[in-house]
Design a protein around this motif. Structure first.
Motif, PDB file in Angstrom:
ATOM      1  N   ALA A  47    -150.475 -20.010 -36.436  1.00  0.00           N
ATOM      2  CA  ALA A  47    -151.933 -19.668 -36.400  1.00  0.00           C
ATOM      3  C   ALA A  47    -152.664 -20.732 -36.948  1.00  0.00           C
ATOM      4  CB  ALA A  47    -152.288 -18.481 -37.307  1.00  0.00           C
ATOM      5  N   THR A  79    -152.964 -23.285 -34.044  1.00  0.00           N
ATOM      6  CA  THR A  79    -154.055 -22.905 -33.132  1.00  0.00           C
ATOM      7  C   THR A  79    -155.407 -23.202 -33.675  1.00  0.00           C
ATOM      8  OG1 THR A  79    -152.521 -21.319 -32.301  1.00  0.00           O
ATOM      9  CG2 THR A  79    -154.929 -21.081 -31.531  1.00  0.00           C
ATOM     10  N   TYR A  80    -155.314 -22.916 -35.047  1.00  0.00           N
ATOM     11  CA  TYR A  80    -156.729 -23.220 -35.777  1.00  0.00           C
ATOM     12  C   TYR A  80    -157.170 -24.483 -35.654  1.00  0.00           C
ATOM     13  CZ  TYR A  80    -160.095 -22.742 -39.828  1.00  0.00           C
ATOM     14  OH  TYR A  80    -161.178 -22.712 -40.244  1.00  0.00           O
ATOM     15  N   GLU A  95    -155.906 -26.646 -33.376  1.00  0.00           N
ATOM     16  CA  GLU A  95    -156.634 -27.156 -32.073  1.00  0.00           C
ATOM     17  C   GLU A  95    -158.003 -26.760 -31.843  1.00  0.00           C
ATOM     18  OE1 GLU A  95    -153.498 -25.726 -29.456  1.00  0.00           O
ATOM     19  OE2 GLU A  95    -154.239 -27.138 -27.890  1.00  0.00           O
ATOM     20  N   LYS A 105    -158.726 -36.561 -26.124  1.00  0.00           N
ATOM     21  CA  LYS A 105    -157.398 -36.869 -26.455  1.00  0.00           C
ATOM     22  C   LYS A 105    -157.017 -38.207 -26.164  1.00  0.00           C
ATOM     23  CE  LYS A 105    -156.265 -32.519 -27.087  1.00  0.00           C
ATOM     24  NZ  LYS A 105    -155.355 -31.666 -27.857  1.00  0.00           N
ATOM     25  N   PHE A 132    -160.404 -21.601 -24.205  1.00  0.00           N
ATOM     26  CA  PHE A 132    -161.192 -21.590 -25.212  1.00  0.00           C
ATOM     27  C   PHE A 132    -162.446 -21.381 -25.295  1.00  0.00           C
ATOM     28  CE2 PHE A 132    -157.766 -24.840 -27.349  1.00  0.00           C
ATOM     29  CZ  PHE A 132    -156.884 -24.009 -27.406  1.00  0.00           C
ATOM     30  N   ILE A 181    -163.833 -19.415 -37.157  1.00  0.00           N
ATOM     31  CA  ILE A 181    -162.595 -20.012 -36.392  1.00  0.00           C
ATOM     32  C   ILE A 181    -161.495 -19.165 -36.411  1.00  0.00           C
ATOM     33  CG2 ILE A 181    -161.404 -22.341 -35.941  1.00  0.00           C
ATOM     34  CD1 ILE A 181    -163.520 -24.063 -37.585  1.00  0.00           C
ATOM     35  N   GLY A 182    -161.318 -18.509 -37.458  1.00  0.00           N
ATOM     36  CA  GLY A 182    -160.104 -17.760 -37.830  1.00  0.00           C
ATOM     37  C   GLY A 182    -160.243 -16.683 -36.722  1.00  0.00           C
ATOM     38  N   THR A 198    -159.345 -18.018 -33.414  1.00  0.00           N
ATOM     39  CA  THR A 198    -157.956 -18.130 -33.312  1.00  0.00           C
ATOM     40  C   THR A 198    -157.253 -16.765 -32.901  1.00  0.00           C
ATOM     41  OG1 THR A 198    -157.891 -19.695 -35.200  1.00  0.00           O
ATOM     42  CG2 THR A 198    -155.747 -18.813 -34.749  1.00  0.00           C
ATOM     43  N   VAL A 207    -157.774 -16.196 -29.278  1.00  0.00           N
ATOM     44  CA  VAL A 207    -157.108 -16.887 -28.485  1.00  0.00           C
ATOM     45  C   VAL A 207    -155.242 -16.551 -28.483  1.00  0.00           C
ATOM     46  CG1 VAL A 207    -156.119 -19.373 -28.255  1.00  0.00           C
ATOM     47  CG2 VAL A 207    -158.565 -18.901 -28.597  1.00  0.00           C
ATOM     48  N   GLN A 208    -155.304 -16.413 -29.595  1.00  0.00           N
ATOM     49  CA  GLN A 208    -153.683 -16.022 -29.601  1.00  0.00           C
ATOM     50  C   GLN A 208    -153.352 -14.621 -29.057  1.00  0.00           C
ATOM     51  OE1 GLN A 208    -152.681 -16.348 -34.097  1.00  0.00           O
ATOM     52  NE2 GLN A 208    -151.443 -18.062 -33.474  1.00  0.00           N
ATOM     53  N   PHE A 256    -152.800 -17.668 -22.942  1.00  0.00           N
ATOM     54  CA  PHE A 256    -152.504 -18.554 -24.182  1.00  0.00           C
ATOM     55  C   PHE A 256    -150.799 -18.695 -24.265  1.00  0.00           C
ATOM     56  CE2 PHE A 256    -151.775 -19.592 -28.605  1.00  0.00           C
ATOM     57  CZ  PHE A 256    -152.070 -21.145 -28.433  1.00  0.00           C
TER      58      PHE A 256
END
Lengths: 248, 193
Positions: A38, A41-42, A44, B67, B129, B175-176, B179, B182-183, B188
């Motif tokens: 987690a 990912t956070y 990123e 990047k 994203f 953001i959590g 996350t 996304v997860q 993903f």
């Protein structure tokens, strides 16, 4: 994942934890794979968002610019194929075409045997410098003056711009061309020589223009030597070969 | 082994990043015709090729700015592989046509393959994203936009009319939330493998 964990991630990333807290957090990452995943990912996503919002405008400007170049490129290609595909000649026109060919042949032969001059080659494509937002007016002045062939004004703007941005090879190339047009050979050759020995993307362009500068100065031998040094993969290689044939 | 040598074609990457008209033009003149031919020969058209190429250049630009993309192979091979990959994905999406490609002929060394693969993964992640960000509620979207644009959390809090502590906490939770979205997405997990 619990809310406290996300708050902890944020504190860690924004360096707001004490040394003890950092150590505790890092050792938890090692033993709790789910937490670690987690967190990765956070992190990123945090980087993604940062880039997304910070570069929003620059990225938009890039896209618009890219779109312009792409449209121009594909329209050019299309118009070439269309002309090729649809040409039909009316019988009467044939005579006119035949007559034109005779005239063209005359011009071609004349061109082949007359000494080439600088003015055969100084058709520049429109330049576009003010692509990024927040850039000053001076760039716009330089760009407009250059495109309008007001080289005195362009030179004035370019020399000021280079003073501010001493390593900008693109500006140096345009300044050299402006001076070449104004017959200020010393400045032009100096700049081109510098680009020629450098490693910028404008190296080959600089060789080509240095050759043209010698041509304009009627120093044909020097022009030949320089033009012959243009490598095969340069944009102007073919053009240079033709000019070499005429000069040789 | 030391660090990999940066290829001299890095100038094209840097040129894209600087939005340099000369370089972008050079890419179109030098590398684009080959891609157009390939797409035309593989059930596509010039218009489709135009879109694929533009998308690919945008991806390279994004990867370069986010990047610090470093080119370790010729631009030609890298760019061609990326366009090819993008086009094959398009074909897969729009129909179930069987597409045959001569991989041996197209591959220009492992380095180009590897780099093109990394860029494709980057591209797909960006798309994922963005998609998930758009699923967030407006309150989160606005707060995150403000946070990353304004930088100073004190100012963010002020501009949104909330306390500093609340703004900080809310940022972490937004953001959590992202996350988690996304997860949870199957895409993903594919990208990770």
């Amino acid at each position: 994942m619990q809310d406290e964990n996300y708050i902890l991630f944020e504190s860690y990333l924004s360096e707001m934890l004490s040394t003890d807290e950092i150590l505790a957090f890092e050792s938890r990452l090692k033993v709790e794979p789910e937490l670690n995943q987690a967190f990765q990912t956070y992190k990123e996503l945090s980087g993604f968002l940062e880039h997304k919002f910070e570069n929003e405008e620059a990225s938009k400007v890039f896209q618009e610019h890219l779109n312009k170049i792409s449209e121009a490129h594909f329209n050019k290609v299309k118009s070439i194929t269309e002309t090729k595909g649809t040409t039909k000649i009316h019988p009467i026109l044939k005579y006119l075409v035949a007559a034109s060919i005779v005239v063209l042949f005359g011009i071609f032969t004349y061109n082949q045997f007359s000494t080439p001059s600088f003015s055969d080659y100084n058709n520049y494509e429109t330049i576009s410098l003010t692509v990024r937002s927040g850039q000053d007016k001076l760039l716009k002045i330089a760009e407009n003056a250059f495109n309008a062939k007001d080289f005195a004004k362009a030179e004035e703007a370019f020399s000021k711009l280079i003073n501010e941005d001493k390593n900008n090879a693109e500006l140096k190339l345009y300044r050299a061309i402006s001076n070449l047009e104004l017959d200020h050979f010393e400045i032009a050759d100096g700049l081109l020589e510098e680009l020629r020995t450098g490693n910028s993307a404008f190296k080959n362009k600089a060789i080509w223009y240095l050759g043209l500068s010698k041509l304009k100065q009627k120093d044909y031998n020097a022009a030949l030597v320089i033009l012959k040094s243009i490598p095969e993969d340069a944009d102007d290689f073919k053009q240079a070969q033709k000019l070499i044939d005429k000069l040789d | 082994m030391g660090e990999k040598k940066i290829h001299e074609d890095q100038k094209y990457i840097d040129g894209l990043l600087q939005n340099n008209a000369f370089i972008i033009q050079a890419i179109y003149d030098t590398f684009v015709p080959k891609v157009v031919n390939y797409i035309k020969q593989n059930s596509g058209s010039a218009d489709k090729a135009q879109d694929v190429i533009q998308d690919t250049l945008l991806t390279i630009y994004n990867q370069a700015s986010q990047k610090k993309l470093q080119l370790t192979c010729p631009f030609d091979a890298y760019f061609f592989l990326l366009c090819k990959r993008k086009w094959l994905n398009e074909l897969k999406k729009s129909s179930n046509k069987e597409v045959t490609i001569n991989e041996a002929e197209l591959s220009k060394g492992d380095e180009a393959q590897k780099l093109a693969f990394e860029t494709s993964v980057f591209d797909e992640k960006q798309a994922l994203f963005t998609e998930m960000f758009n699923k967030l509620g407006n309150a989160c979207k606005d707060l995150l936009a403000a946070t990353f644009k304004i930088k100073s959390m004190e100012e963010v809090a002020k501009s949104l009319g909330v306390t500093y502590a609340y703004a900080r906490k809310k940022k972490s939770l937004c953001i959590g939330k992202l996350t988690e979205l996304v997860q949870k997405s199957p895409k993903f997990n594919q990208l990770k493998n």
